[in-house]
Scaffold this motif. Structure first.
Motif, short mmCIF file in Angstrom:
data_model
loop_
_atom_site.label_atom_id
_atom_site.label_comp_id
_atom_site.label_asym_id
_atom_site.label_seq_id
_atom_site.Cartn_x
_atom_site.Cartn_y
_atom_site.Cartn_z
N VAL A 1 0.86 -1.18 0.00
CA VAL A 1 0.00 0.00 0.00
C VAL A 1 0.90 1.23 0.00
O VAL A 1 1.79 1.35 0.84
CB VAL A 1 -0.94 0.02 1.22
N GLN A 2 0.66 2.13 -0.94
CA GLN A 2 1.44 3.36 -1.03
C GLN A 2 0.64 4.52 -0.45
O GLN A 2 -0.59 4.56 -0.57
CB GLN A 2 1.79 3.66 -2.50
N TYR A 3 1.35 5.44 0.17
CA TYR A 3 0.70 6.60 0.81
C TYR A 3 1.46 7.86 0.46
O TYR A 3 2.68 7.92 0.59
CB TYR A 3 0.69 6.40 2.33
N GLY B 1 -8.99 -13.26 8.97
CA GLY B 1 -9.16 -12.68 7.65
C GLY B 1 -10.48 -11.93 7.53
O GLY B 1 -10.53 -10.82 6.99
N ALA B 2 -11.55 -12.54 8.02
CA ALA B 2 -12.87 -11.90 7.96
C ALA B 2 -12.90 -10.63 8.79
O ALA B 2 -13.44 -9.59 8.37
CB ALA B 2 -13.94 -12.87 8.44
N ARG B 3 -12.30 -10.68 9.97
CA ARG B 3 -12.31 -9.51 10.85
C ARG B 3 -11.53 -8.35 10.22
O ARG B 3 -11.91 -7.18 10.37
CB ARG B 3 -11.71 -9.88 12.20
N GLY B 4 -10.46 -8.67 9.53
CA GLY B 4 -9.67 -7.62 8.88
C GLY B 4 -10.48 -6.88 7.82
O GLY B 4 -10.41 -5.64 7.72
N ILE B 5 -11.26 -7.61 7.03
CA ILE B 5 -12.07 -6.98 5.99
C ILE B 5 -13.19 -6.15 6.61
O ILE B 5 -13.52 -5.06 6.12
CB ILE B 5 -12.62 -8.04 5.02
N VAL C 1 -4.08 -5.74 4.05
CA VAL C 1 -5.09 -5.23 4.97
C VAL C 1 -4.44 -4.46 6.12
O VAL C 1 -4.88 -3.36 6.49
CB VAL C 1 -5.97 -6.38 5.51
N THR C 2 -3.36 -4.99 6.67
CA THR C 2 -2.65 -4.32 7.76
C THR C 2 -2.14 -2.95 7.33
O THR C 2 -2.29 -1.95 8.04
CB THR C 2 -1.49 -5.18 8.26
N GLU C 3 -1.53 -2.90 6.13
CA GLU C 3 -0.99 -1.64 5.63
C GLU C 3 -2.10 -0.65 5.26
O GLU C 3 -1.96 0.56 5.46
CB GLU C 3 -0.09 -1.91 4.42
N LEU C 4 -3.21 -1.16 4.74
CA LEU C 4 -4.33 -0.29 4.38
C LEU C 4 -4.93 0.35 5.64
O LEU C 4 -5.23 1.55 5.65
CB LEU C 4 -5.38 -1.07 3.62
N LEU C 5 -5.11 -0.43 6.68
CA LEU C 5 -5.63 0.11 7.93
C LEU C 5 -4.71 1.18 8.49
O LEU C 5 -5.17 2.23 8.98
CB LEU C 5 -5.82 -1.01 8.95
#
Length: 249
Positions: free
Chosen positions: A5-7, A77-81, A32-36
């Motif tokens: 994920v780029q910011y 996985g579900a919780r991350g989404i 998902v971790t990086e997006l959050l």
């Protein structure tokens, strides 16, 4: 480890870009971790008024990373989404999503959580879970409130591809533009939203997302458990293995 994920920030705009084209920007644990983290960073930056969410490659997001189904705990996985959708909704700044290409399955939850969605005409959509013995469980938290009930039944039960114009009519997309006009249309939308006062944007978004957030808080654990159960079922595991085998071939 290469970032997925780029910011970057330009004036009042924070751009968050999914950058995992090798697996069609699938929602892996790392992504998902990086997006959050990127969403939290944008939310905490007082200089940012608008967040633009996009992706590299020809696919915006292909949904859950099925290759991790046997290595990442199903509930994790579900919780991350679920958390990605919630964080987009709870962000005190409008999120404009730029759709340059295909959106599949779990990626639709990101689209539905966004405040404004500008799609290129070439973008396509499909809620393919039903084909794999699954259900759009965790993304139902945002997708079903956005779509008409007839559109939801057609797309969720059918699992077929539909185009950007249909996605707009169904309630998933705000605006559809010719592909070569996508960047200009997104820039114009961002510039318009950035004229809002921070307090006005924050308080207005809270009104708009109140019911969606309440629905997540009420139903999250139920759909997380449903998703984990289905992903762990023999029928779904067999279907996912077959899908991955075809994809590698």
């Amino acid at each position: 480890m290469t970032a997925l994920v780029q910011y970057d920030v330009e004036g009042p705009l924070a751009r968050i870009t999914l950058d995992s084209p090798h697996n069609r920007n699938a929602l892996s644990r790392q992504l998902v971790t990086e997006l959050l983290a990127a969403l939290e960073r944008a939310g905490d930056d007082d200089g940012v008024r608008v967040v633009q969410l996009g992706a590299t490659g020809s696919v915006f997001c292909s949904g859950a990373d099925l290759s991790e189904a046997s290595s990442v705990p199903m509930e994790e996985g579900a919780r991350g989404i679920v958390e990605v959708q919630r964080r987009i909704l709870a962000l005190p700044k409008p999120v404009v999503t730029r759709l340059q290409g295909a959106v599949r399955a779990g990626g639709t939850g990101i689209v539905a959580a966004s405040d404004v969605v500008v799609a290129a005409e070439r973008a396509t959509f499909a809620l393919t879970e039903v084909k794999l013995g699954l259900a759009p469980a965790v993304i139902s938290l945002t997708v079903l409130p956005r779509m008409t009930s007839r559109a939801a039944a057609l797309t969720c039960l059918g699992g077929e591809v539909f185009d950007a114009h249909a996605a707009r009519d169904y309630g998933l997309v705000t605006t559809v533009v010719p592909t070569d006009e996508l960047d200009a249309a997104v820039a114009a939308q961002v510039a318009s939203l950035a004229t809002g006062a921070p307090q006005g944007l924050r308080e207005t978004k809270a009104l708009l997302t109140r019911d969606l957030l309440a629905g997540i808080d009420q139903h999250a654990e139920t759909v997380i458990a449903q998703s984990a159960r289905l992903f762990g079922s023999p029928e779904a595991r067999e279907a996912m293995a077959a899908f991955l085998s075809r994809a590698k071939g």
